[in-house]
Scaffold this motif. Structure first.
Motif, PDB file in Angstrom:
ATOM      1  N   TRP A 130       0.815  -1.213   0.000  1.00  0.00           N
ATOM      2  CA  TRP A 130       0.000   0.000   0.000  1.00  0.00           C
ATOM      3  C   TRP A 130       0.850   1.266   0.000  1.00  0.00           C
ATOM      4  CZ3 TRP A 130       1.069   3.016   4.168  1.00  0.00           C
ATOM      5  CH2 TRP A 130       1.569   2.387   5.322  1.00  0.00           C
ATOM      6  N   ALA A 131       2.158   1.134   0.209  1.00  0.00           N
ATOM      7  CA  ALA A 131       3.014   2.315   0.344  1.00  0.00           C
ATOM      8  C   ALA A 131       3.521   2.816  -1.001  1.00  0.00           C
ATOM      9  CB  ALA A 131       4.172   2.015   1.278  1.00  0.00           C
ATOM     10  N   LYS A 132       2.691   2.725  -1.993  1.00  0.00           N
ATOM     11  CA  LYS A 132       3.019   3.246  -3.322  1.00  0.00           C
ATOM     12  C   LYS A 132       1.818   4.038  -3.835  1.00  0.00           C
ATOM     13  CE  LYS A 132       5.956  -0.724  -4.480  1.00  0.00           C
ATOM     14  NZ  LYS A 132       7.232   0.003  -4.400  1.00  0.00           N
ATOM     15  N   LEU A 133       2.033   4.812  -4.856  1.00  0.00           N
ATOM     16  CA  LEU A 133       0.907   5.495  -5.498  1.00  0.00           C
ATOM     17  C   LEU A 133       0.197   4.509  -6.420  1.00  0.00           C
ATOM     18  CD1 LEU A 133       0.766   9.057  -6.959  1.00  0.00           C
ATOM     19  CD2 LEU A 133       0.037   7.142  -8.381  1.00  0.00           C
ATOM     20  N   HIS A 134      -1.136   4.466  -6.312  1.00  0.00           N
ATOM     21  CA  HIS A 134      -1.949   3.588  -7.150  1.00  0.00           C
ATOM     22  C   HIS A 134      -2.984   4.418  -7.898  1.00  0.00           C
ATOM     23  CE1 HIS A 134      -0.307   0.007  -5.274  1.00  0.00           C
ATOM     24  NE2 HIS A 134      -0.566   0.526  -4.089  1.00  0.00           N
ATOM     25  N   LEU A 135      -3.176   4.127  -9.164  1.00  0.00           N
ATOM     26  CA  LEU A 135      -4.196   4.746 -10.004  1.00  0.00           C
ATOM     27  C   LEU A 135      -5.131   3.642 -10.472  1.00  0.00           C
ATOM     28  CD1 LEU A 135      -5.440   7.037 -11.735  1.00  0.00           C
ATOM     29  CD2 LEU A 135      -3.637   6.601 -13.427  1.00  0.00           C
ATOM     30  N   ALA A 136      -6.451   3.838 -10.288  1.00  0.00           N
ATOM     31  CA  ALA A 136      -7.388   2.758 -10.576  1.00  0.00           C
ATOM     32  C   ALA A 136      -8.711   3.282 -11.118  1.00  0.00           C
ATOM     33  CB  ALA A 136      -7.648   1.923  -9.325  1.00  0.00           C
ATOM     34  N   ASP A 137      -9.401   2.425 -11.836  1.00  0.00           N
ATOM     35  CA  ASP A 137     -10.769   2.644 -12.284  1.00  0.00           C
ATOM     36  C   ASP A 137     -11.701   2.303 -11.125  1.00  0.00           C
ATOM     37  OD1 ASP A 137     -13.414   1.777 -13.316  1.00  0.00           O
ATOM     38  OD2 ASP A 137     -12.535   2.173 -15.275  1.00  0.00           O
ATOM     39  N   THR A 138     -12.589   3.223 -10.747  1.00  0.00           N
ATOM     40  CA  THR A 138     -13.422   2.984  -9.562  1.00  0.00           C
ATOM     41  C   THR A 138     -14.562   2.010  -9.813  1.00  0.00           C
ATOM     42  OG1 THR A 138     -14.769   4.931 -10.059  1.00  0.00           O
ATOM     43  CG2 THR A 138     -12.907   5.234  -8.558  1.00  0.00           C
ATOM     44  N   ALA A 139     -14.966   1.838 -11.060  1.00  0.00           N
ATOM     45  CA  ALA A 139     -16.054   0.904 -11.338  1.00  0.00           C
ATOM     46  C   ALA A 139     -15.601  -0.541 -11.224  1.00  0.00           C
ATOM     47  CB  ALA A 139     -16.638   1.168 -12.724  1.00  0.00           C
ATOM     48  N   SER A 140     -14.413  -0.821 -11.741  1.00  0.00           N
ATOM     49  CA  SER A 140     -13.922  -2.200 -11.769  1.00  0.00           C
ATOM     50  C   SER A 140     -12.814  -2.469 -10.760  1.00  0.00           C
ATOM     51  CB  SER A 140     -13.390  -2.519 -13.170  1.00  0.00           C
ATOM     52  OG  SER A 140     -12.261  -1.695 -13.466  1.00  0.00           O
ATOM     53  N   GLY A 141     -12.164  -1.407 -10.291  1.00  0.00           N
ATOM     54  CA  GLY A 141     -11.003  -1.578  -9.425  1.00  0.00           C
ATOM     55  C   GLY A 141      -9.725  -1.854 -10.191  1.00  0.00           C
ATOM     56  N   ARG A 142      -9.803  -1.837 -11.522  1.00  0.00           N
ATOM     57  CA  ARG A 142      -8.638  -2.144 -12.355  1.00  0.00           C
ATOM     58  C   ARG A 142      -7.536  -1.110 -12.148  1.00  0.00           C
ATOM     59  NH1 ARG A 142      -6.990  -0.078 -17.180  1.00  0.00           N
ATOM     60  NH2 ARG A 142      -8.930   1.149 -17.298  1.00  0.00           N
ATOM     61  N   ARG A 143      -6.319  -1.591 -11.915  1.00  0.00           N
ATOM     62  CA  ARG A 143      -5.179  -0.711 -11.722  1.00  0.00           C
ATOM     63  C   ARG A 143      -4.629  -0.245 -13.073  1.00  0.00           C
ATOM     64  NH1 ARG A 143      -1.777  -2.243  -7.448  1.00  0.00           N
ATOM     65  NH2 ARG A 143      -0.118  -1.094  -8.525  1.00  0.00           N
ATOM     66  N   GLN A 177       9.494   1.107 -13.947  1.00  0.00           N
ATOM     67  CA  GLN A 177      10.831   0.651 -14.302  1.00  0.00           C
ATOM     68  C   GLN A 177      11.787   1.833 -14.437  1.00  0.00           C
ATOM     69  OE1 GLN A 177      11.625  -2.665 -14.391  1.00  0.00           O
ATOM     70  NE2 GLN A 177       9.522  -2.797 -13.612  1.00  0.00           N
ATOM     71  N   THR A 178      11.232   2.992 -14.758  1.00  0.00           N
ATOM     72  CA  THR A 178      12.046   4.199 -14.904  1.00  0.00           C
ATOM     73  C   THR A 178      12.127   4.980 -13.603  1.00  0.00           C
ATOM     74  OG1 THR A 178      11.349   4.364 -17.213  1.00  0.00           O
ATOM     75  CG2 THR A 178      12.283   6.353 -16.214  1.00  0.00           C
ATOM     76  N   TYR A 179      11.023   4.972 -12.841  1.00  0.00           N
ATOM     77  CA  TYR A 179      10.932   5.807 -11.649  1.00  0.00           C
ATOM     78  C   TYR A 179      10.723   4.938 -10.403  1.00  0.00           C
ATOM     79  CZ  TYR A 179       9.963   9.287 -15.285  1.00  0.00           C
ATOM     80  OH  TYR A 179      10.024  10.080 -16.398  1.00  0.00           O
ATOM     81  N   SER A 180      11.235   5.444  -9.276  1.00  0.00           N
ATOM     82  CA  SER A 180      11.122   4.692  -8.024  1.00  0.00           C
ATOM     83  C   SER A 180       9.982   5.168  -7.140  1.00  0.00           C
ATOM     84  CB  SER A 180      12.433   4.794  -7.232  1.00  0.00           C
ATOM     85  OG  SER A 180      12.729   6.155  -6.935  1.00  0.00           O
ATOM     86  N   LYS A 181       9.604   6.449  -7.247  1.00  0.00           N
ATOM     87  CA  LYS A 181       8.550   7.026  -6.411  1.00  0.00           C
ATOM     88  C   LYS A 181       7.635   7.896  -7.266  1.00  0.00           C
ATOM     89  CE  LYS A 181      10.023   5.934  -2.129  1.00  0.00           C
ATOM     90  NZ  LYS A 181       9.230   5.346  -1.042  1.00  0.00           N
ATOM     91  N   PHE A 182       6.355   7.971  -6.836  1.00  0.00           N
ATOM     92  CA  PHE A 182       5.384   8.815  -7.524  1.00  0.00           C
ATOM     93  C   PHE A 182       4.627   9.642  -6.491  1.00  0.00           C
ATOM     94  CE2 PHE A 182       6.015   5.074 -10.178  1.00  0.00           C
ATOM     95  CZ  PHE A 182       6.249   5.627 -11.426  1.00  0.00           C
TER      96      PHE A 182
END
Length: 389
Positions: free
Chosen positions: A295-308, A314-319
């Protein structure tokens, strides 16, 4: 005067035409005066009515006037935006707030509202800056409009505030829900949760409230403790599921009411729904956890399906989340591995497309004294903090 001169002057006077009268302009000016008088009468009645309502609510303080901007200028367009030091980068436009340093900020249609490193609140627009007060670590604003909210920690009990940047006045100031006993140790302090259209949501010592801004009154969300609700957009509430979790509570869901139990799940502590709540960004409170669970990462998801939606990890370590520029596009600061150099990305949540909007806009550093705040700010309303270094 001889006769010839008299005749000449008389002839010219007779031939001169009077200056033309602009009857349309005269009528329009009269109408404006009448309209202005009527408007002032209506506003006077509205203020009197509001004063009557506030006077009956013992927990609500009267609204206070604040310095108004010299001339409201629109900032309604959501551009790629970030701040470093004393400068807000609003697309290609630079707004200096020197000598103040920006620790956190939000955008409204009437200007930017920011916190300095002492948690003083300022409004910044093209006419300059003006001070509003003091806030408790963070600010919130709706995706559109002129309203901003904060919690005032200088009052005991703390007060929840909603402020109209364009009008230059407070619409809500209340200490409701924040009265606590002398021996109470709060795990989570009072904070503003969201402004969603004409409704504000704020967390109190006794749980969250839903507040009608125009009527200046509200009600608690029954059955929810402090920090149980994380964000609200388009009437959709992001909240803990289950509602009771041991800290750090990171299991979240989204629904119209907190009594629903939808199957879609998200993880994270902070939550940033898109304007119509079609997409959701979550991320941790701490920018630098030593041991990083899922959970200690940034996550972007679709709220209808929960799809990430995948990010270029691979290029970046933190968001670090920036803001939603429309309902499917957001900005995210991405930290290069090893170097700590930041790129500002534009991410399309619908397609998953990612592009670099501003390369190498800053190098991440943190202040040496607690709270360790980052050397840059994004218009999320929250400071990027290394909590436990």
């Amino acid at each position: 005067m001889n006769n010839l001169l008299k005749d000449t002057l008389a002839e010219r006077a007779a031939g001169a035409e009077p200056p033309p009268l602009d009857l349309d302009a005269i009528v329009a000016a009269g109408n404006r005066q009448i309209s202005r008088r009527r408007t002032l009468g209506v506003l006077g009645g509205a203020v009197a009515a509001a004063a009557g309502v506030i006077g009956t609510a013992t927990v609500v303080r009267p609204r206070e006037s604040q310095p108004q901007p010299a001339k409201p200028v629109s900032f309604a367009e959501r551009r790629v935006t970030y701040a470093v030091g004393s400068t807000i980068h609003y697309g290609d436009e630079l707004l200096s707030v020197a000598p103040h340093t920006i620790a956190a900020f939000v955008q409204t249609d009437a200007g930017f509202v920011f916190l300095d490193d002492s948690n003083n609140i300022y409004v910044a627009d093209r006419s300059g800056t003006r001070k509003l007060g003091t806030a408790s670590w963070e600010l919130i604003a709706d995706f559109r409009g002129n309203l901003v909210g904060w919690t005032d920690p200088t009052k005991l009990p703390n007060e929840s505030v909603v402020y109209d940047v364009a009008a230059g006045r407070e619409l809500v100031r209340t200490a409701i829900g924040n009265k606590i006993g002398p021996l109470v140790d709060l795990a989570y302090g009072p904070r503003m949760i969201a402004i969603d259209g004409g409704t504000a949501y704020f967390d109190t010592a006794h749980g969250p409230y839903r507040w009608d801004i125009q009527a200046n009154r509200g009600e608690p969300l029954a059955g929810v403790g402090a920090n149980g609700v994380r964000a609200v957009a388009a009437g959709q509430i992001v909240f803990q599921q289950p509602l009771e979790q041991r800290p750090p509570a990171v299991n979240l869901t989204i629904a119209k009411t907190v009594t629903e139990k939808p199957s879609v799940r998200f993880v994270g502590q902070q939550a940033f729904p898109s304007p119509t709540a079609a997409y959701l960004v979550t991320q941790p409170d701490d920018a630098r956890l030593d041991v990083e669970p899922a959970w200690a990462k940034l996550h972007l998801a679709d709220t209808a399906s929960g799809r990430r939606i995948a990010l270029p990890d691979q290029t970046y370590s933190k968001f670090y989340f920036g803001q939603w520029t429309d309902d499917e596009t957001c900005t995210i600061a991405a930290e290069h591995r090893q170097t700590g150099v930041l790129d500002l990305l534009v991410v399309n949540a619908r397609t998953g497309a990612t592009k670099v909007a501003v390369p190498h806009f800053a190098t991440i550093r943190f202040s040496t004294t607690p709270p360790r705040v980052a050397s840059f700010a994004l218009p999320s309303g929250r400071e990027v903090i290394d909590l436990f270094a």
